[in-house]
Design a protein around this motif. Structure first.
Motif, PDB file in Angstrom:
ATOM      1  N   CYS A  51       0.254  -1.038  -0.318  1.00 34.41           N
ATOM      2  CA  CYS A  51       0.247   0.116  -0.046  1.00 34.41           C
ATOM      3  C   CYS A  51       0.858   1.036   0.016  1.00 34.41           C
ATOM      4  N   LYS A  52       0.079   2.028  -1.360  1.00 36.67           N
ATOM      5  CA  LYS A  52       1.495   3.606  -1.188  1.00 36.67           C
ATOM      6  C   LYS A  52       0.174   4.447  -0.218  1.00 36.67           C
ATOM      7  N   SER A  73       5.709   1.539   6.801  1.00 38.45           N
ATOM      8  CA  SER A  73       5.419   2.040   8.598  1.00 38.45           C
ATOM      9  C   SER A  73       4.015   3.072   8.522  1.00 38.45           C
ATOM     10  N   ALA A  74       3.239   2.231   9.379  1.00 38.20           N
ATOM     11  CA  ALA A  74       2.511   2.992   9.881  1.00 38.20           C
ATOM     12  C   ALA A  74       1.707   2.665  11.079  1.00 38.20           C
ATOM     13  N   SER A  88       6.018  -0.646  12.045  1.00 37.07           N
ATOM     14  CA  SER A  88       6.539  -1.275  10.953  1.00 37.07           C
ATOM     15  C   SER A  88       7.628  -2.536  10.967  1.00 37.07           C
ATOM     16  N   ALA A  89       9.125  -2.761  10.152  1.00 35.98           N
ATOM     17  CA  ALA A  89       9.116  -4.134   9.500  1.00 35.98           C
ATOM     18  C   ALA A  89       9.419  -5.045  10.735  1.00 35.98           C
ATOM     19  N   GLY A  90       8.574  -6.214  10.667  1.00 40.42           N
ATOM     20  CA  GLY A  90       9.235  -7.103  11.882  1.00 40.42           C
ATOM     21  C   GLY A  90       8.026  -7.250  12.615  1.00 40.42           C
ATOM     22  N   GLU A 107       4.785   5.471   5.212  1.00 41.62           N
ATOM     23  CA  GLU A 107       6.050   4.851   3.943  1.00 41.62           C
ATOM     24  C   GLU A 107       5.091   3.510   3.395  1.00 41.62           C
ATOM     25  N   GLU A 108       5.923   3.257   2.189  1.00 41.04           N
ATOM     26  CA  GLU A 108       5.299   2.545   1.545  1.00 41.04           C
ATOM     27  C   GLU A 108       5.044   1.522   2.781  1.00 41.04           C
TER      28      GLU A 108
END
Length: 118
Positions: A51-52, A73-74, A88-90, A107-108
């Motif tokens: 997702c953008k 991240s969101a 975020s990642a992980g 961030e996408e």
């Protein structure tokens, strides 16, 4: 007979086709789905979602969703504005059946998802 499925390097797995995000609150936001597996009864689905950046609503009143964030991240917020979570990642995010809220993608983002319907 059961077939075991395995998928490697999900961070670099080919993306699905980007299309407009139906529940976006940010004009022009797009998402891409890459289904990987579905149970015979259709109640469990596994895939990759990209997702953008932008802001959208989400509704999990009919299913539980497990999200493993691969990159990006969101911020995820309950529909009443409580229980804000930054992912975020992980990270692994659980959206229990009945959850409704909003995502703000900073961030996408790319995640794997497991959807489990009642």
């Amino acid at each position: 007979m059961f077939s075991l499925e395995a998928f490697d390097d999900l961070l670099n797995f080919p993306k699905g086709e980007f299309k407009p995000k139906p529940t976006t609150l940010t004009p022009g936001q797009e998402e891409a789905l890459q289904p990987l597996w579905e149970s015979i009864d259709g109640r469990t689905k596994v895939g990759i979602w990209d997702c953008k950046t932008g802001h959208f609503t989400a509704d999990r009143t009919e299913m539980t969703e497990l999200c493993h964030i691969l990159c990006g991240s969101a911020t995820v917020i309950n529909h009443d504005g409580t229980n804000t979570r930054k992912v975020s990642a992980g990270d692994l995010l659980v959206l229990p059946m009945g959850w409704r809220g909003e995502w703000i993608v900073h961030e996408e983002i790319r995640k794997t998802y497991v959807l489990i319907s009642a």
